[in-house]
Write a protein that holds these residues in place. Structure first.
Motif, PDB file in Angstrom:
ATOM      1  N   ASN A 266       6.519 -21.647 -31.513  1.00  0.00           N
ATOM      2  CA  ASN A 266       6.501 -23.016 -31.854  1.00  0.00           C
ATOM      3  C   ASN A 266       7.443 -23.914 -30.888  1.00  0.00           C
ATOM      4  N   LEU A 267       8.663 -23.044 -30.251  1.00  0.00           N
ATOM      5  CA  LEU A 267       9.548 -23.894 -29.536  1.00  0.00           C
ATOM      6  C   LEU A 267       9.350 -23.625 -27.784  1.00  0.00           C
ATOM      7  N   THR A 268       8.499 -22.939 -27.380  1.00  0.00           N
ATOM      8  CA  THR A 268       8.244 -22.862 -25.972  1.00  0.00           C
ATOM      9  C   THR A 268       6.754 -22.681 -25.274  1.00  0.00           C
ATOM     10  N   HIS A 269       6.893 -22.826 -24.240  1.00  0.00           N
ATOM     11  CA  HIS A 269       5.300 -23.114 -23.530  1.00  0.00           C
ATOM     12  C   HIS A 269       5.325 -21.767 -22.569  1.00  0.00           C
ATOM     13  N   PRO A 270       3.925 -21.376 -22.037  1.00  0.00           N
ATOM     14  CA  PRO A 270       3.741 -20.375 -20.970  1.00  0.00           C
ATOM     15  C   PRO A 270       4.758 -20.752 -19.884  1.00  0.00           C
ATOM     16  N   SER A 271       5.328 -19.515 -19.438  1.00  0.00           N
ATOM     17  CA  SER A 271       6.524 -19.490 -18.443  1.00  0.00           C
ATOM     18  C   SER A 271       7.728 -19.927 -18.679  1.00  0.00           C
ATOM     19  N   ASP A 272       7.972 -20.562 -19.846  1.00  0.00           N
ATOM     20  CA  ASP A 272       9.469 -20.940 -20.262  1.00  0.00           C
ATOM     21  C   ASP A 272      10.187 -19.709 -20.403  1.00  0.00           C
ATOM     22  N   LEU A 273      11.638 -20.008 -19.947  1.00  0.00           N
ATOM     23  CA  LEU A 273      12.503 -18.764 -20.166  1.00  0.00           C
ATOM     24  C   LEU A 273      13.180 -19.094 -21.570  1.00  0.00           C
ATOM     25  N   ILE A 274      13.417 -17.871 -21.962  1.00  0.00           N
ATOM     26  CA  ILE A 274      14.162 -17.403 -23.343  1.00  0.00           C
ATOM     27  C   ILE A 274      15.325 -16.615 -23.137  1.00  0.00           C
ATOM     28  N   ILE A 275      16.247 -16.948 -23.658  1.00  0.00           N
ATOM     29  CA  ILE A 275      17.426 -16.170 -23.588  1.00  0.00           C
ATOM     30  C   ILE A 275      17.561 -15.430 -25.223  1.00  0.00           C
ATOM     31  N   ASP A 276      17.686 -14.242 -25.234  1.00  0.00           N
ATOM     32  CA  ASP A 276      17.704 -13.435 -26.377  1.00  0.00           C
ATOM     33  C   ASP A 276      18.936 -13.067 -26.629  1.00  0.00           C
ATOM     34  N   LEU A 277      19.703 -13.486 -27.577  1.00  0.00           N
ATOM     35  CA  LEU A 277      21.046 -12.945 -27.972  1.00  0.00           C
ATOM     36  C   LEU A 277      21.128 -12.541 -29.470  1.00  0.00           C
TER      37      LEU A 277
ATOM     38  N   ALA B 131      19.883  -9.352 -32.466  1.00  0.00           N
ATOM     39  CA  ALA B 131      19.958  -7.923 -32.739  1.00  0.00           C
ATOM     40  C   ALA B 131      18.522  -7.447 -33.051  1.00  0.00           C
ATOM     41  N   GLY B 132      18.116  -6.528 -32.192  1.00  0.00           N
ATOM     42  CA  GLY B 132      16.989  -5.958 -32.578  1.00  0.00           C
ATOM     43  C   GLY B 132      15.727  -6.399 -31.511  1.00  0.00           C
ATOM     44  N   PRO B 133      14.825  -5.633 -31.605  1.00  0.00           N
ATOM     45  CA  PRO B 133      13.674  -5.702 -30.311  1.00  0.00           C
ATOM     46  C   PRO B 133      12.752  -6.968 -30.783  1.00  0.00           C
ATOM     47  N   GLN B 134      12.940  -7.599 -31.803  1.00  0.00           N
ATOM     48  CA  GLN B 134      11.722  -8.424 -32.506  1.00  0.00           C
ATOM     49  C   GLN B 134      11.233  -9.607 -31.480  1.00  0.00           C
ATOM     50  N   LEU B 135      12.475 -10.288 -31.196  1.00  0.00           N
ATOM     51  CA  LEU B 135      12.057 -11.349 -30.117  1.00  0.00           C
ATOM     52  C   LEU B 135      11.776 -10.983 -28.612  1.00  0.00           C
ATOM     53  N   ALA B 136      12.114  -9.821 -28.409  1.00  0.00           N
ATOM     54  CA  ALA B 136      11.718  -9.181 -27.132  1.00  0.00           C
ATOM     55  C   ALA B 136      10.144  -9.177 -27.068  1.00  0.00           C
ATOM     56  N   ARG B 137       9.701  -8.390 -28.245  1.00  0.00           N
ATOM     57  CA  ARG B 137       8.159  -8.317 -28.536  1.00  0.00           C
ATOM     58  C   ARG B 137       7.521  -9.508 -28.209  1.00  0.00           C
ATOM     59  N   ALA B 138       7.923 -10.443 -29.019  1.00  0.00           N
ATOM     60  CA  ALA B 138       7.228 -11.907 -29.054  1.00  0.00           C
ATOM     61  C   ALA B 138       7.233 -12.551 -27.821  1.00  0.00           C
TER      62      ALA B 138
ATOM     63  N   GLN C 124       3.837 -13.821 -23.314  1.00  0.00           N
ATOM     64  CA  GLN C 124       3.877 -14.003 -21.798  1.00  0.00           C
ATOM     65  C   GLN C 124       4.843 -15.141 -21.300  1.00  0.00           C
ATOM     66  N   ARG C 125       5.919 -15.172 -21.993  1.00  0.00           N
ATOM     67  CA  ARG C 125       7.014 -15.904 -21.789  1.00  0.00           C
ATOM     68  C   ARG C 125       8.065 -15.140 -20.788  1.00  0.00           C
ATOM     69  N   ARG C 126       8.788 -15.719 -20.257  1.00  0.00           N
ATOM     70  CA  ARG C 126      10.045 -15.074 -19.356  1.00  0.00           C
ATOM     71  C   ARG C 126      11.193 -14.849 -20.173  1.00  0.00           C
ATOM     72  N   SER C 127      11.953 -14.065 -20.118  1.00  0.00           N
ATOM     73  CA  SER C 127      13.130 -13.940 -20.805  1.00  0.00           C
ATOM     74  C   SER C 127      14.351 -13.313 -20.221  1.00  0.00           C
ATOM     75  N   HIS C 128      15.365 -13.446 -20.780  1.00  0.00           N
ATOM     76  CA  HIS C 128      16.588 -12.950 -20.230  1.00  0.00           C
ATOM     77  C   HIS C 128      17.262 -12.299 -21.403  1.00  0.00           C
ATOM     78  N   LEU C 129      17.147 -10.813 -21.641  1.00  0.00           N
ATOM     79  CA  LEU C 129      17.332 -10.022 -22.725  1.00  0.00           C
ATOM     80  C   LEU C 129      18.784  -9.536 -22.193  1.00  0.00           C
ATOM     81  N   GLN C 130      19.814  -9.559 -23.179  1.00  0.00           N
ATOM     82  CA  GLN C 130      21.303  -8.847 -22.448  1.00  0.00           C
ATOM     83  C   GLN C 130      21.952  -8.689 -23.635  1.00  0.00           C
ATOM     84  N   ASP C 131      23.007  -7.992 -23.452  1.00  0.00           N
ATOM     85  CA  ASP C 131      24.138  -7.938 -24.333  1.00  0.00           C
ATOM     86  C   ASP C 131      25.220  -8.787 -23.666  1.00  0.00           C
TER      87      ASP C 131
END
Length: 191
Positions: free
Chosen positions: A50-61, A63-70, A75-82
């Motif tokens: 609902n909030l992104t388009h293909p190739s958009d970068l998402i920063i995942d802050l 707890a848990g793997p759910q957003l990373a899986r989505a 096929q979005r880009r992500s920056h997953l980190q602590d």
């Protein structure tokens, strides 16, 4: 190299809650998160789609793997980190998703300032709050507005979907506050 065109935040639909300007409120029928996690798999999928388009970068802050899986499935880009160990300021994202309170920085104003700096114009911050505290959403919205973000939408996540023509008692478990960075170039306040 082609220049990437930034897209506006999505136009929300649904009922309105008071505010300046009024903010749409939407009910998402998704399951509750497991203990110690920010969201369910279904919530992650809805946020990404609902909030992104293909190739958009998402920063995942979260707890848990759910957003990373989505993110991977869409096929979005992500920056997953602590965020306690590495800075995420230098990334320019379309969507930042966080539970509340954020782990770093400790002060809400500092956190939303970092978010605003890290968002593309028209990008969004999704703040996931456990439902029940009537003051917390107001405090989060005030801190975001003070940092120059606008309150775009309020999503209510409930286990059972509302049924048309029937009075349904919703089992609300999460409030998702969507803040956005204005796409205006004048540098004025977004909120």
């Amino acid at each position: 190299m082609t220049e990437r065109k930034h897209q506006q935040a999505p136009v929300p639909v649904g009922d309105m809650v008071s505010g300046d300007p009024p903010v749409p409120i939407t009910v998402w029928p998704v399951s509750a998160p497991m203990r110690g996690e920010s969201m369910s798999n279904a919530m992650g999928v809805r946020l990404v789609h609902n909030l992104t388009h293909p190739s958009d970068l998402i920063i995942d802050l979260t707890a848990g793997p759910q957003l990373a899986r989505a993110i991977i499935a869409a096929q979005r880009r992500s920056h997953l980190q602590d965020t306690r160990t590495v800075s995420w300021d230098w990334h320019t994202a379309t969507l930042i998703v966080t539970g509340w309170p954020p782990s770093e920085p400790a002060h809400p104003g500092e956190f939303f300032n970092r978010c605003r700096t890290s968002l593309v114009p028209g990008g969004c911050v999704a703040v996931l709050l456990p439902h029940g505290d009537v003051v917390l959403p107001v405090d989060v919205i005030a801190a975001a507005k003070k940092a120059g973000l606008a309150y775009l939408q309020h999503i209510v996540a409930a286990d059972r979907p509302p049924r048309r023509g029937q009075q349904t008692q919703l089992d609300i478990h999460t409030d998702v506050l969507i803040m956005t960075r204005s796409a205006t170039q004048n540098g004025g306040s977004d909120g």
